[in-house]
Motif scaffolding. Structure first.
Motif, PDB file in Angstrom:
ATOM      1  N   ARG A  28       0.834  -1.224   0.000  1.00  0.00           N
ATOM      2  CA  ARG A  28       0.000   0.000   0.000  1.00  0.00           C
ATOM      3  C   ARG A  28       0.858   1.259   0.000  1.00  0.00           C
ATOM      4  O   ARG A  28       0.542   2.244   0.676  1.00  0.00           O
ATOM      5  CB  ARG A  28      -0.973  -0.002   1.181  1.00  0.00           C
ATOM      6  N   GLN A  29       1.955   1.221  -0.800  1.00  0.00           N
ATOM      7  CA  GLN A  29       2.833   2.404  -0.879  1.00  0.00           C
ATOM      8  C   GLN A  29       2.132   3.572  -1.565  1.00  0.00           C
ATOM      9  O   GLN A  29       2.487   4.732  -1.346  1.00  0.00           O
ATOM     10  CB  GLN A  29       4.168   2.064  -1.545  1.00  0.00           C
ATOM     11  N   ALA A  30       1.147   3.269  -2.420  1.00  0.00           N
ATOM     12  CA  ALA A  30       0.264   4.312  -2.950  1.00  0.00           C
ATOM     13  C   ALA A  30      -0.976   4.292  -2.067  1.00  0.00           C
ATOM     14  O   ALA A  30      -1.537   3.229  -1.842  1.00  0.00           O
ATOM     15  CB  ALA A  30      -0.118   3.991  -4.390  1.00  0.00           C
ATOM     16  N   TYR A  37      -2.115  11.545  -3.273  1.00  0.00           N
ATOM     17  CA  TYR A  37      -3.103  10.501  -3.545  1.00  0.00           C
ATOM     18  C   TYR A  37      -4.508  11.016  -3.221  1.00  0.00           C
ATOM     19  O   TYR A  37      -5.445  10.862  -4.009  1.00  0.00           O
ATOM     20  CB  TYR A  37      -2.792   9.243  -2.717  1.00  0.00           C
ATOM     21  N   ARG A  41      -7.612  11.277  -5.802  1.00  0.00           N
ATOM     22  CA  ARG A  41      -8.857  10.562  -5.508  1.00  0.00           C
ATOM     23  C   ARG A  41     -10.041  11.523  -5.467  1.00  0.00           C
ATOM     24  O   ARG A  41     -11.122  11.213  -5.967  1.00  0.00           O
ATOM     25  CB  ARG A  41      -8.707   9.846  -4.167  1.00  0.00           C
ATOM     26  N   PHE A  47     -12.663   5.880  -5.380  1.00  0.00           N
ATOM     27  CA  PHE A  47     -11.578   4.913  -5.523  1.00  0.00           C
ATOM     28  C   PHE A  47     -11.742   4.122  -6.819  1.00  0.00           C
ATOM     29  O   PHE A  47     -10.788   3.921  -7.571  1.00  0.00           O
ATOM     30  CB  PHE A  47     -11.546   3.966  -4.318  1.00  0.00           C
ATOM     31  N   SER A  77      -4.326  -0.911  -8.035  1.00  0.00           N
ATOM     32  CA  SER A  77      -5.595  -1.543  -8.386  1.00  0.00           C
ATOM     33  C   SER A  77      -6.158  -2.116  -7.104  1.00  0.00           C
ATOM     34  O   SER A  77      -5.875  -1.602  -6.022  1.00  0.00           O
ATOM     35  CB  SER A  77      -5.361  -2.634  -9.435  1.00  0.00           C
ATOM     36  N   ASP A  78      -6.902  -3.195  -7.196  1.00  0.00           N
ATOM     37  CA  ASP A  78      -7.399  -3.844  -5.978  1.00  0.00           C
ATOM     38  C   ASP A  78      -7.593  -5.317  -6.258  1.00  0.00           C
ATOM     39  O   ASP A  78      -7.810  -5.716  -7.406  1.00  0.00           O
ATOM     40  CB  ASP A  78      -8.715  -3.211  -5.523  1.00  0.00           C
ATOM     41  N   PHE A  92     -18.206   0.744  -3.206  1.00  0.00           N
ATOM     42  CA  PHE A  92     -17.673   1.213  -1.929  1.00  0.00           C
ATOM     43  C   PHE A  92     -18.714   2.089  -1.265  1.00  0.00           C
ATOM     44  O   PHE A  92     -19.064   3.136  -1.784  1.00  0.00           O
ATOM     45  CB  PHE A  92     -16.369   1.997  -2.144  1.00  0.00           C
ATOM     46  N   TYR A 155     -14.402 -12.449   0.560  1.00  0.00           N
ATOM     47  CA  TYR A 155     -15.227 -11.290   0.200  1.00  0.00           C
ATOM     48  C   TYR A 155     -16.426 -11.700  -0.656  1.00  0.00           C
ATOM     49  O   TYR A 155     -17.506 -11.118  -0.549  1.00  0.00           O
ATOM     50  CB  TYR A 155     -14.382 -10.258  -0.555  1.00  0.00           C
ATOM     51  N   PHE A 208      -1.714 -11.931  -2.584  1.00  0.00           N
ATOM     52  CA  PHE A 208      -2.025 -11.503  -1.205  1.00  0.00           C
ATOM     53  C   PHE A 208      -3.000 -12.506  -0.575  1.00  0.00           C
ATOM     54  O   PHE A 208      -4.188 -12.507  -0.908  1.00  0.00           O
ATOM     55  CB  PHE A 208      -2.702 -10.132  -1.195  1.00  0.00           C
ATOM     56  N   THR A 210      -4.361 -12.447   2.401  1.00  0.00           N
ATOM     57  CA  THR A 210      -4.557 -11.619   3.595  1.00  0.00           C
ATOM     58  C   THR A 210      -5.325 -12.352   4.693  1.00  0.00           C
ATOM     59  O   THR A 210      -5.061 -12.138   5.874  1.00  0.00           O
ATOM     60  CB  THR A 210      -5.294 -10.334   3.197  1.00  0.00           C
ATOM     61  N   HIS A 329       2.565  -5.873   6.674  1.00  0.00           N
ATOM     62  CA  HIS A 329       1.262  -5.653   6.052  1.00  0.00           C
ATOM     63  C   HIS A 329       1.263  -4.218   5.546  1.00  0.00           C
ATOM     64  O   HIS A 329       2.319  -3.584   5.571  1.00  0.00           O
ATOM     65  CB  HIS A 329       0.126  -5.939   7.044  1.00  0.00           C
TER      66      HIS A 329
HETATM   67  O1  1CP Z   1       0.069   0.483  -3.229  1.00  0.00           O
HETATM   68  C1  1CP Z   1      -0.403  -0.674  -3.274  1.00  0.00           C
HETATM   69  O2  1CP Z   1      -0.106  -1.553  -2.449  1.00  0.00           O
HETATM   70  C2  1CP Z   1      -1.261  -1.054  -4.463  1.00  0.00           C
HETATM   71  C3  1CP Z   1      -2.668  -0.916  -4.312  1.00  0.00           C
HETATM   72  C4  1CP Z   1      -3.546  -1.903  -3.542  1.00  0.00           C
HETATM   73  C5  1CP Z   1      -3.374  -3.269  -3.221  1.00  0.00           C
HETATM   74  C6  1CP Z   1      -2.169  -4.143  -3.463  1.00  0.00           C
HETATM   75  C7  1CP Z   1      -4.819  -1.541  -3.072  1.00  0.00           C
HETATM   76  C8  1CP Z   1      -5.387  -0.201  -3.196  1.00  0.00           C
HETATM   77  N1  1CP Z   1      -5.442  -2.657  -2.564  1.00  0.00           N
HETATM   78  C9  1CP Z   1      -4.586  -3.721  -2.624  1.00  0.00           C
HETATM   79  C10 1CP Z   1      -4.841  -5.107  -2.223  1.00  0.00           C
HETATM   80  C11 1CP Z   1      -5.989  -5.403  -1.322  1.00  0.00           C
HETATM   81  N2  1CP Z   1      -7.266  -4.914  -1.362  1.00  0.00           N
HETATM   82  C12 1CP Z   1      -5.941  -6.381  -0.311  1.00  0.00           C
HETATM   83  C13 1CP Z   1      -4.746  -7.259  -0.033  1.00  0.00           C
HETATM   84  C14 1CP Z   1      -3.671  -6.518   0.669  1.00  0.00           C
HETATM   85  C15 1CP Z   1      -3.980  -6.140   2.077  1.00  0.00           C
HETATM   86  O3  1CP Z   1      -4.206  -7.060   2.866  1.00  0.00           O
HETATM   87  O4  1CP Z   1      -3.931  -4.940   2.370  1.00  0.00           O
HETATM   88  C16 1CP Z   1      -7.188  -6.427   0.317  1.00  0.00           C
HETATM   89  C17 1CP Z   1      -7.620  -7.312   1.465  1.00  0.00           C
HETATM   90  C18 1CP Z   1      -8.024  -5.499  -0.361  1.00  0.00           C
HETATM   91  C19 1CP Z   1      -9.464  -5.238  -0.110  1.00  0.00           C
HETATM   92  C20 1CP Z   1      -9.677  -3.804   0.154  1.00  0.00           C
HETATM   93  N3  1CP Z   1      -9.734  -2.851  -0.826  1.00  0.00           N
HETATM   94  C21 1CP Z   1      -9.745  -3.155   1.395  1.00  0.00           C
HETATM   95  C22 1CP Z   1      -9.663  -3.827   2.736  1.00  0.00           C
HETATM   96  C23 1CP Z   1     -11.020  -4.084   3.291  1.00  0.00           C
HETATM   97  C24 1CP Z   1     -10.969  -4.975   4.514  1.00  0.00           C
HETATM   98  O5  1CP Z   1     -11.661  -5.987   4.504  1.00  0.00           O
HETATM   99  O6  1CP Z   1     -10.228  -4.635   5.457  1.00  0.00           O
HETATM  100  C25 1CP Z   1      -9.892  -1.775   1.148  1.00  0.00           C
HETATM  101  C26 1CP Z   1     -10.035  -0.667   2.142  1.00  0.00           C
HETATM  102  C27 1CP Z   1      -9.873  -1.621  -0.254  1.00  0.00           C
HETATM  103  C28 1CP Z   1      -9.896  -0.349  -1.014  1.00  0.00           C
HETATM  104  C29 1CP Z   1      -8.534   0.133  -1.357  1.00  0.00           C
HETATM  105  N4  1CP Z   1      -7.682  -0.556  -2.198  1.00  0.00           N
HETATM  106  C30 1CP Z   1      -6.522   0.159  -2.341  1.00  0.00           C
HETATM  107  C31 1CP Z   1      -6.647   1.372  -1.568  1.00  0.00           C
HETATM  108  C32 1CP Z   1      -5.600   2.435  -1.490  1.00  0.00           C
HETATM  109  C33 1CP Z   1      -7.906   1.326  -0.970  1.00  0.00           C
HETATM  110  C34 1CP Z   1      -8.508   2.406  -0.094  1.00  0.00           C
HETATM  111  C35 1CP Z   1      -9.482   3.127  -0.958  1.00  0.00           C
HETATM  112  C36 1CP Z   1      -9.592   4.592  -0.676  1.00  0.00           C
HETATM  113  O7  1CP Z   1      -8.873   5.406  -1.284  1.00  0.00           O
HETATM  114  O8  1CP Z   1     -10.476   4.910   0.119  1.00  0.00           O
END
Ligand code: 1CP
Length: 353
Positions: A28-30, A37, A41, A47, A77-78, A92, A155, A208, A210, A329
């Motif tokens: 989640r470096q982005a 960011y 957004r 998102f 992406s996601d 969302f 999910y 992932f 997770t 994480h």
């Molecule tokens: O920078 C990066 O890492 C690339 C972008 C990325 C990645 C690799 C995002 C952007 N999501 C993910 C993977 C992801 N998405 C995972 C696996 C990694 C992890 O465990 O963190 C999971 C479980 C998700 C599902 C998801 N999408 C969640 C978690 C929900 C939960 O159950 O806790 C959320 C909040 C999202 C939305 C999302 N995806 C990415 C971002 C930056 C966001 C937040 C959206 C926003 O801007 O509000």
């Protein structure tokens, strides 16, 4: 497409080859901890609009690289794009995280699922990969990714995030054949998705898992591990390494080291010294600073970074090769970018050989 990489530390470390210093990228470096960011957004409106517009996905992928000398980009992406493309309807709800309009409710829902076409239904992802590769121009490698079958199934069955994952675990217990059918179809989709990202230009692939760590050991061995192994084996290639990250996977490291993956990502509940010792040089290791350490002062962050680097070396026969530094994480929205800068700087400075 075949521009030689200016910085190939990540790929060298994933192959356990010598590097001038330990490579670092951050899950989640982005994301929302970066003001740029939040601005993109806001302008995009949501998102999903950002993730589904290749130019915006490219922009946010590159944002952290403009700030920090990271050794890799990760596709913005996601993991939930795949079930969305399978027809579940990702959305969302404000402040609530991801949800599906049509979660899987029955064996019939599962039987009706099909692997989506990567260059039509998920074309926006592949277009983002191609655009990012072009914009990176060989500066650092681009990592593509997917969720693991178990994590995606969580999910898809729950319809969103959950504390207990009660519905998906009930399905696994009560209807194991339907659960395996779901995991099989999702595994086919994950392999096609990662293969398409690789064809579009991704230079490493991360899965992932997770939520695998929420399973009991016996359930993990039945419902998560076999599918991770199939992904690692079917995507095995000389050029594009596969990283299996799992939160809470410490109990299963021996099986993961033998999975066929090139690298295993671990969280902070295991020391890298222990993980590296058990590994015995078979695969590369990625991790594993507790992300909460970033709430400490920059000096405290630096000390924690050194401890992680030393822990790996101590378990790896005194050598730092085969280590990719990461968090255990992802980064959280309330983290301070200046502390991230200290982390990245310390990894490179302290590990320089
Ligand atoms: O920078 C990066 O890492 C690339 C972008 C990325 C990645 C690799 C995002 C952007 N999501 C993910 C993977 C992801 N998405 C995972 C696996 C990694 C992890 O465990 O963190 C999971 C479980 C998700 C599902 C998801 N999408 C969640 C978690 C929900 C939960 O159950 O806790 C959320 C909040 C999202 C939305 C999302 N995806 C990415 C971002 C930056 C966001 C937040 C959206 C926003 O801007 O509000």
């Amino acid at each position: 497409m075949s521009t030689p990489l200016k910085n190939d530390r990540l790929l060298r470390a994933l192959r356990r080859e010598p590097v001038d210093c330990t490579p670092v990228w951050l899950m989640r470096q982005a994301g929302r901890y970066l003001p740029e960011y939040r601005a993109t957004r806001k302008a995009a409106g949501s998102f999903l609009a950002m993730a589904k517009t290749p130019e915006l996905a490219c922009e946010v992928t590159l944002q952290p690289l403009r700030r920090f000398p990271l050794d890799a980009a990760i596709l913005f992406s996601d993991i939930l794009t795949v079930p969305d493309a399978m027809g579940l309807g990702l959305y969302f709800a404000e402040g609530e995280g991801p949800k599906f309009e049509r979660p899987l409710r029955s064996a019939a829902d599962i039987a009706a699922l099909a692997v989506p076409d990567m260059e039509t239904e998920l074309r926006y992802v592949m277009d983002a990969v191609r655009l990012i590769r072009r914009e990176l121009d060989g500066a650092v490698p681009l990592i593509g990714f997917s969720g693991s079958p178990w994590t995606l199934a969580c999910y898809m069955v729950e319809g969103g995030g959950s504390k207990e994952w009660g519905k998906v675990k009930a399905l696994a217990l009560n209807e194991p054949a339907a659960m395996h059918r779901l995991l099989d179809t999702v595994t086919d989709a994950v392999i096609a998705y990662l293969g398409a990202q690789r064809a579009a230009g991704a230079q490493a692939l991360q899965v992932f898992d997770t939520w695998g760590g929420t399973l009991s050991p016996a359930m993990y061995r039945e419902f998560s591990l076999p599918y991770l192994i199939r992904i690692a084996r079917e995507l095995k290639s000389a050029e594009v390494p596969v990283i299996l990250f799992g939160k809470g996977n410490a109990l299963h490291l021996d099986a993961l080291f033998a999975s066929g993956a090139d690298a295993i990502g671990v969280d902070w509940t295991v020391t890298l010294e222990d993980a590296a010792r058990r590994n015995g040089g078979r695969v590369a290791l990625q991790g594993n600073l507790d992300p909460a350490m970033l709430y400490g002062s920059p000096d405290a962050v630096r000390a924690q970074v050194r401890a992680v680097l030393d822990s790996y070396r101590d378990g790896n026969g005194g050598s730092r090769e085969g280590h990719v530094f990461n968090l255990g994480h992802g980064l959280s929205p309330d983290m301070n970018p200046d502390h991230v800068a200290a982390l990245v700087d310390e990894v490179h400075a302290y590990s320089a050989r």
